[in-house]
Design a protein around this motif. Sequence first.
Motif, mmCIF file in Angstrom:
data_model
loop_
_atom_site.group_PDB
_atom_site.id
_atom_site.type_symbol
_atom_site.label_atom_id
_atom_site.label_comp_id
_atom_site.label_asym_id
_atom_site.label_seq_id
_atom_site.Cartn_x
_atom_site.Cartn_y
_atom_site.Cartn_z
ATOM 1 N N SER A 156 0.754 -1.342 -0.220
ATOM 2 C CA SER A 156 -0.008 0.009 -0.179
ATOM 3 C C SER A 156 0.951 1.517 -0.019
ATOM 4 O O SER A 156 1.844 1.242 0.791
ATOM 5 C CB SER A 156 -0.846 -0.012 1.298
ATOM 6 N N SER A 157 0.498 2.208 -0.677
ATOM 7 C CA SER A 157 1.352 3.525 -0.785
ATOM 8 C C SER A 157 1.087 4.196 0.221
ATOM 9 O O SER A 157 1.819 5.610 0.647
ATOM 10 C CB SER A 157 0.732 4.446 -2.036
ATOM 11 N N GLU A 158 0.240 4.017 1.284
ATOM 12 C CA GLU A 158 -0.080 4.616 2.657
ATOM 13 C C GLU A 158 0.903 3.740 3.593
ATOM 14 O O GLU A 158 0.846 4.124 4.984
ATOM 15 C CB GLU A 158 -1.381 4.584 3.125
ATOM 16 N N THR A 159 1.657 2.900 3.572
ATOM 17 C CA THR A 159 2.519 2.305 4.533
ATOM 18 C C THR A 159 3.803 2.538 4.060
ATOM 19 O O THR A 159 4.593 2.561 3.240
ATOM 20 C CB THR A 159 2.474 0.640 4.262
ATOM 21 N N PHE A 160 4.534 2.731 5.317
ATOM 22 C CA PHE A 160 6.179 3.312 5.342
ATOM 23 C C PHE A 160 6.738 2.546 6.389
ATOM 24 O O PHE A 160 6.301 1.973 7.072
ATOM 25 C CB PHE A 160 5.939 4.788 5.526
ATOM 26 N N THR A 161 8.180 2.692 6.502
ATOM 27 C CA THR A 161 8.838 1.585 7.168
ATOM 28 C C THR A 161 9.737 2.519 8.030
ATOM 29 O O THR A 161 10.024 3.910 7.780
ATOM 30 C CB THR A 161 9.881 0.870 6.311
ATOM 31 N N VAL A 162 10.196 2.059 9.320
ATOM 32 C CA VAL A 162 10.966 2.825 10.128
ATOM 33 C C VAL A 162 12.002 1.633 10.287
ATOM 34 O O VAL A 162 11.719 0.544 10.632
ATOM 35 C CB VAL A 162 10.394 2.811 11.625
ATOM 36 N N ASP A 182 4.425 4.413 17.800
ATOM 37 C CA ASP A 182 4.183 5.743 17.930
ATOM 38 C C ASP A 182 3.698 6.487 16.938
ATOM 39 O O ASP A 182 2.686 7.220 16.860
ATOM 40 C CB ASP A 182 5.394 6.436 18.666
ATOM 41 N N LEU A 183 4.037 6.212 15.575
ATOM 42 C CA LEU A 183 3.784 7.275 14.491
ATOM 43 C C LEU A 183 2.631 6.701 14.024
ATOM 44 O O LEU A 183 1.903 7.545 13.201
ATOM 45 C CB LEU A 183 4.905 6.945 13.095
ATOM 46 N N GLY A 184 2.137 5.430 14.215
ATOM 47 C CA GLY A 184 0.907 4.914 13.804
ATOM 48 C C GLY A 184 -0.300 5.658 14.485
ATOM 49 O O GLY A 184 -1.308 5.782 13.818
ATOM 50 N N LYS A 185 0.052 5.897 15.592
ATOM 51 C CA LYS A 185 -1.024 6.692 16.473
ATOM 52 C C LYS A 185 -1.072 8.168 16.018
ATOM 53 O O LYS A 185 -2.075 8.920 16.311
ATOM 54 C CB LYS A 185 -0.540 6.416 18.006
ATOM 55 N N ALA A 186 0.241 8.732 15.892
ATOM 56 C CA ALA A 186 0.396 10.273 15.476
ATOM 57 C C ALA A 186 -0.030 10.569 14.129
ATOM 58 O O ALA A 186 -0.397 11.796 13.713
ATOM 59 C CB ALA A 186 2.000 10.637 15.538
ATOM 60 N N PHE A 187 -0.115 9.596 13.173
ATOM 61 C CA PHE A 187 -0.655 9.908 11.883
ATOM 62 C C PHE A 187 -1.692 8.963 11.407
ATOM 63 O O PHE A 187 -1.497 7.846 10.697
ATOM 64 C CB PHE A 187 0.659 10.025 10.917
ATOM 65 N N PRO A 188 -2.805 8.960 11.725
ATOM 66 C CA PRO A 188 -4.008 8.290 11.542
ATOM 67 C C PRO A 188 -3.848 8.085 9.971
ATOM 68 O O PRO A 188 -4.012 8.925 9.258
ATOM 69 C CB PRO A 188 -5.286 8.989 12.098
ATOM 70 N N GLY A 189 -4.303 6.766 9.562
ATOM 71 C CA GLY A 189 -4.607 6.584 8.106
ATOM 72 C C GLY A 189 -3.229 5.995 7.581
ATOM 73 O O GLY A 189 -3.385 5.621 6.517
ATOM 74 N N LYS A 190 -1.996 6.058 8.168
ATOM 75 C CA LYS A 190 -0.993 5.629 7.595
ATOM 76 C C LYS A 190 -0.332 4.712 8.712
ATOM 77 O O LYS A 190 -0.491 4.511 9.783
ATOM 78 C CB LYS A 190 0.260 6.778 7.351
ATOM 79 N N ARG A 191 0.430 3.500 7.883
ATOM 80 C CA ARG A 191 0.801 2.536 8.704
ATOM 81 C C ARG A 191 2.200 2.656 8.517
ATOM 82 O O ARG A 191 3.021 3.119 7.512
ATOM 83 C CB ARG A 191 0.177 1.053 8.072
ATOM 84 N N PHE A 192 3.025 2.017 9.729
ATOM 85 C CA PHE A 192 4.482 2.060 9.778
ATOM 86 C C PHE A 192 5.160 0.831 10.212
ATOM 87 O O PHE A 192 4.541 0.172 11.133
ATOM 88 C CB PHE A 192 5.001 3.287 10.872
#
Length: 535
Positions: A85-91, A119-129
């Motif tokens: 998904s284009s809304e998923t990113f990595t750490v 933490d980022l998943g909670k800070a940026f709703p709609g995106k997945r990390f």
Amino acid sequence: MFAAETLAYRDTHSFTRIVSDYLGNAEALRPFYSHRPDLDGIRSALEQRSGAPAYRQTLVAALRRQYEGVEAGGAVGANIGALLSSETFTVTTAHQPNLATGPLYFLYKILHAIKLADDLGKAFPGKRFVPVYYMGSEDADLEELNHFTVAGKRYTWNTGQKGAVGRMYVDKALTGLLRELEGQVGNEPHGAELLALLRSCYAEGRMIQDATFQLVHALFGRYGLVVLLADAPELKRVMIPVFSADLFGQEAGPIVAQTSAALQAHYNVQAHPREINLFYFRDDIRERIEKQGEDEYCVVNTDIRFREAELRAELDAHPERFSPNVILRGLYQETILPNVAFIGGGGELAYWLQLKDLFGHYGVPFPVLVLRNSFLVVPQKEKERADRLQLSTTDLFLPVLELMNRHLERSGQKPQLNGEVKELEQLYERLRTSAAAVDITLDKHVEALRTRSLHLLTALEQKMQRAARRKEQATQRQLEALKTQLFPKNGLQERVENFAGFYALWGDAFIDLLYRYSGGLAQQFTVIYQTHSAS
């Protein structure tokens, strides 16, 4: 039961100036990175990454192949699928396949990536990390990776194998180390569990990268951590244009050299580019490629030679046979991953600061650089000893000499000649006035006498303090014993000790404990105290 306290990195006296300046937002470093390690920086990195080319299909296909035969259901499987998904990113964090994970900070880096992704998943709703451990399995520095230390005892794997450590095989010498470890931890509450885990991973005949993959997955799979082996043909193929530019145009070296020269004006640089920043990587060979003459390339320390046309054909047919060095490795990582934050130690962050212009040249988004979490784990015995010695958390990081002087001062036993010094100063002031009245040239003579007397008085005070410390030898021995336990080899615990000793005591709860106290973007050093027995 456990409790934790945090302190600033500078208060540990264990981190370099470049790390302190980066955390402190020093102006001199601002040209060398793109985003600050905060939520605004992450937001900016997301915007850049969203508009950049992505290789999600290739990445997911490689991951699914790597996880064949591994129980990767649940959180890991969901995270791998989500990368489409284009809304998923990595750490991401990266590390070599140290034997049995090597020093504790191996774990700390991974848990930091997991916590920050959460933490980022909670800070940026709609995106997945998705947290990713990028395994540097192509590293060939065996001496750096072939050992681990448990409660001060070092275990070293002596093997005659050559090349990339990740491609080496578990042999009898390595399994013998696990038998030796059993004698040290076998009787601990979770010793048998630990040994069973290590033996299942480091089975004789298995490649080190596969053993490390299994161990990391066993420890962190329940958190959804994705382990990536970058030693993969389909992933290397993505890098053919960059590898070609380095081999035949020597593009990367001058770019990084220019950035490094600018950074060197303020700090010591960590990495040094070469004309060609690739190794030839085949079987048990991982050696530098050098250009000789107009049309010949050699693989250092071998008889392998290529004409330019032959090397181009080799790269096109077998991109997996080309391995990036430190200059190109980060670019490779950030090209194949939809990454927004990279978690690394102080040394890693220092050399990443040399790479920003290289990323810009190739149009690859530069990630947010996050200093990895650091911990000091203080078991109950050492916690009780520190309490008896009336040591605060910051006191733990001070030298024994300073702690002894503080102890003597606190107990009223520290000899100080402040009053005597003041009286001596007054005496020489009167002498100077009297002598100058007779002959102005005597002023300098009196000043020389004053300086010499003060020096002798200071030396006497130091001797008196040493004598006082000798009278308190029991306290000094307690301090030295505590420091030896908590700071092996006079360094941070995390840079020497392996996780095995703590896991043998507390089992999987040790991993959960570290996760509980891991910070995302807090950027503080954490001291974890065992306040009561875990049983």
